[in-house]
Design an enzyme around this catalytic site. Structure first.
Site, short mmCIF file in Angstrom:
data_model
loop_
_atom_site.label_atom_id
_atom_site.label_comp_id
_atom_site.label_asym_id
_atom_site.label_seq_id
_atom_site.Cartn_x
_atom_site.Cartn_y
_atom_site.Cartn_z
CG ASP A 138 10.97 -42.64 2.46
OD1 ASP A 138 9.81 -42.28 2.23
OD2 ASP A 138 11.95 -42.20 1.81
CD GLU A 146 9.69 -36.36 -0.11
OE1 GLU A 146 10.61 -36.71 -0.86
OE2 GLU A 146 9.69 -36.63 1.10
C1 GLC Z 1 12.00 -39.52 -0.28
C2 GLC Z 1 10.59 -40.04 -0.49
C3 GLC Z 1 10.51 -41.36 -1.20
C4 GLC Z 1 11.70 -41.54 -2.11
C5 GLC Z 1 12.97 -41.57 -1.26
C6 GLC Z 1 14.23 -41.68 -2.12
O1 GLC Z 1 12.10 -38.86 0.95
O2 GLC Z 1 9.76 -40.11 0.67
O3 GLC Z 1 9.28 -41.37 -1.92
O4 GLC Z 1 11.58 -42.77 -2.82
O5 GLC Z 1 13.07 -40.43 -0.41
O6 GLC Z 1 14.41 -40.52 -2.89
#
Ligand code: GLC
Length: 625
Positions: free
Chosen positions: A324, A520
């Site tokens: 991530d 988030e």
């Molecule tokens: C974010 C998320 C993830 C996403 C990634 C790229 O923090 O946790 O779900 O795919 O970053 O945007």
């Protein structure tokens, strides 16, 4: 052929294509692929002959480059793509092409990045990744589908597969070939800000719909012209973290769940959270994203037992793991040590949006110092290259240009009709006293509430921007107020006020209330009571002495007891996206509601915090006309 319970499909033509009421028809190629129940048929390891031939030619730097993913708006200049032999580029929720947010700008950005790979020795094309979690939601004009929590209420894998098939088509219209979706989280505490990214609290339903989404994105052949690499996320138990509740400066409770610690034994972890990944691997998912969160205190992104022993060895996952966003940094305060722990645990590609240069340099040092064995590097690169071969990216005749003929259907009526159907099927009727619904199309209607003419609230987070934004900044959509006005007879009268004033004289009031957009951790919330402003709006309409229909726009069940009492009818519409017409279809009886709750609906915050007691509505509840 999957049984499709889709009201808009008037027939399945002899050639297998599905026709919409509007008479338009999605292209046969898409639908036939979409409706094929079989998973991705060719195992990724079957490409190892070709992969190993390429791997043997590669230098350490070329291998490490393939394991490195940078974010477009953090790449100082595009030459870094060939300088660092990057394997992938992403655009996160707030990362957009410099030239703007439309179809042309996104397509050009994709092609400009791919062109850089032609300057490298091996010319290995990029995987270009975005978060298309409810449509190609970064791009202006895209169709925005209901978020997963609403799709969970449809219980319809055929619909979900078709949604992701159409989403794949809109993604490929910009050339982009990878989506960090579907999220196959199994949220257990609705105070979590990512609850709406989950199909359900029920692992079996999440597995079923997650597999459908993967089939939709990847199609029957990952190398198809309309196929997009899927990414099941966030592995593991991202929705099972324990809430950490503190008291904020204003004296109110603050709950932190996102990126927290899932404290449970392995049996519980497997029973609730692993099941969707077993399904995803069976469906042939090409990539999986480990979670920021921890299991019993150890970060998933550095957890060898989870990443390698369970996922790769026990479940036989043959694709690759993408970290991530800067998640590796959280493993150890010493970045070099963090990289070593994560890669040695089984991470294959690093999402290092703005640290790609540092990551590249440090991982190279780690290998030369023997802290990361070359076998691990080769395994990671093999997994990445398997996917690139399966996607046809290594074919000598492959094109790195987007297929601009797909622009014709991008955001078009056929796709919007599908999204409208998804909205119809996702709405859950929780109350309908005195058969208040459906509303007559000749009625005098007063519409109220800050959500009535608010596409931003309808769409929620991950829409054009990471957090989403209230207001009507999502072009091409239909607000619920507009949809009501589109639906009533000319003889009807529709009035509107945000605060519910002026409802006197109407025959029925429709009040649209709910949550402001979030994504988030910013959506973590210790108190799920409805906003006082919304309660006042319902009271104002009630005071007019007319039947009140409440439509709730939310990313999770909220504490609604007070307004439920005042309402004659109550619809949970979740985060329906751009096609508010689907809500109107239910309000006026053009669609008989079929949605069933995919989460238990608590009667109080005590119950949300885990205390037992009869919920307001049980999992699976939903009325119909
Ligand atoms: C974010 C998320 C993830 C996403 C990634 C790229 O923090 O946790 O779900 O795919 O970053 O945007």
């Amino acid at each position: 052929m999957i049984g499709l319970r889709l009201g808009i499909f008037t027939e399945t033509a002899m050639d297998g294509s599905l026709r919409f009421q509007t008479g338009s028809c999605l292209s046969l190629a898409i639908l036939c692929c979409a409706l094929t129940a079989s998973a991705y048929c060719r195992p990724l390891s079957s490409y190892d002959g070709q992969v190993d031939k390429l791997l043997q030619q590669m230098t350490l730097e070329e291998k490490i480059g393939q394991m490195t993913q940078a974010e477009l708006d953090h790449i100082r200049d595009l030459n870094d793509i060939w300088r660092f032999q990057l394997g992938s580029v992403l655009c996160g929720g707030d990362s957009d092409p410099k030239a703007g947010n439309g179809l042309e700008a996104w397509t050009q950005a994709y092609e400009d990045c791919q062109a850089q790979t032609l300057k490298t020795r091996l010319q290995i094309p990029l995987l270009f990744g975005v978060d298309a979690v409810h449509g190609h939601n970064n791009v202006l004009g895209a169709v925005i589908f209901p978020h997963h929590i609403g799709l969970g209420c449809t219980r319809d894998p055929g619909l979900v597969e078709l949604i992701y098939r159409v989403t794949a088509q809109e993604i490929r219209a910009t050339g982009i070939n990878w989506s960090f979706s579907p999220c196959v989280t199994v949220p257990q505490d609705i105070r979590w800000g990512r609850t709406y990214e989950g199909f359900s609290e029920d692992p079996a339903l999440v597995e079923l719909l997650g597999q459908a989404a993967i089939r939709g994105l990847q199609g029957q052949d990952l190398g198809g012209p309309l196929s997009v690499l899927a990414c099941a996320k966030h592995y593991l138990a991202d929705g099972g973290t324990k809430a950490v509740v503190t008291i904020g400066r204003d004296g109110r409770q603050v709950a932190r769940l996102d990126q927290g610690d899932a404290q449970m034994d392995e049996a519980t972890l497997r029973r609730i959270h692993l099941r969707p990944y077993i399904g995803a691997v069976k469906a042939g998912v090409g990539s999986i994203m480990p979670s920021y969160s921890s299991w019993n205190g150890i970060k998933c992104s550095g957890h060898r037992y989870l990443l390698t022993d369970i996922l790769k060895k026990e479940l036989g996952f043959e694709g690759f793991l993408i970290s991530d966003y800067n998640a590796i940094n959280q493993i150890d305060p010493d970045y070099k040590a963090a990289i070593a722990k994560s890669i040695n645990a089984g991470m294959d590609m690093a999402m290092v949006p703005n640290q790609y240069r540092q990551f590249f340099t440090l991982l190279r040092q780690l290998v030369l110092e023997g802290q990361v064995p070359m076998e691990r590097i080769d395994d990671a690169v093999r997994r990445i290259l398997r996917v690139k071969f399966a996607m046809g990216l290594m074919d000598k005749d492959r094109s790195l240009m987007a297929d601009r003929t797909l622009w014709q259907s991008f955001g078009g009526q056929a796709h919007r009709q599908l999204a409208r159907q998804a909205v119809r099927q996702s709405v859950v009727l929780l109350k309908n006293d005195g058969h208040c619904l459906p509303i007559s199309k000749r009625a005098r209607i007063h519409v109220a509430g800050r959500g009535a003419d608010n596409l931003g609230m309808q769409c929620g987070g991950w829409t054009i921007t990471w957090q989403g934004r209230p207001g009507n900044l999502v072009p091409g959509g239909t607000s619920i107020l507009c949809a009501i006005r589109n639906t009533v007879d000319r003889s009807a009268r529709v009035t509107y006020s945000a605060d519910g004033s002026g409802a006197e004289g109407a025959q029925v009031g429709v009040v649209v209330v709910g949550e402001q957009p979030y994504a988030e951790g910013l959506g973590d919330n210790a108190d799920l009571s409805l906003d006082q402003q919304d309660i006042e709006t319902v009271k104002n309409v009630k005071a007019a002495g007319i039947p009140v229909v409440v439509v709730l726009l939310s990313g999770r069940p909220l504490i609604i007891n007070e307004i439920l009492e005042m309402a004659d009818a109550f619809l949970a519409a979740w985060l329906p996206g751009t096609e508010g017409q689907g809500v109107a279809d239910v309000l006026f009886g053009d669609y008989n509601p079929t949605g069933k709750l995919s989460f238990t609906w608590p009667a109080s915050m005590d119950q949300v915090q885990g205390r037992s007691g009869k919920p307001l509505f049980e999992y699976g509840f939903g009325l119909t006309y």
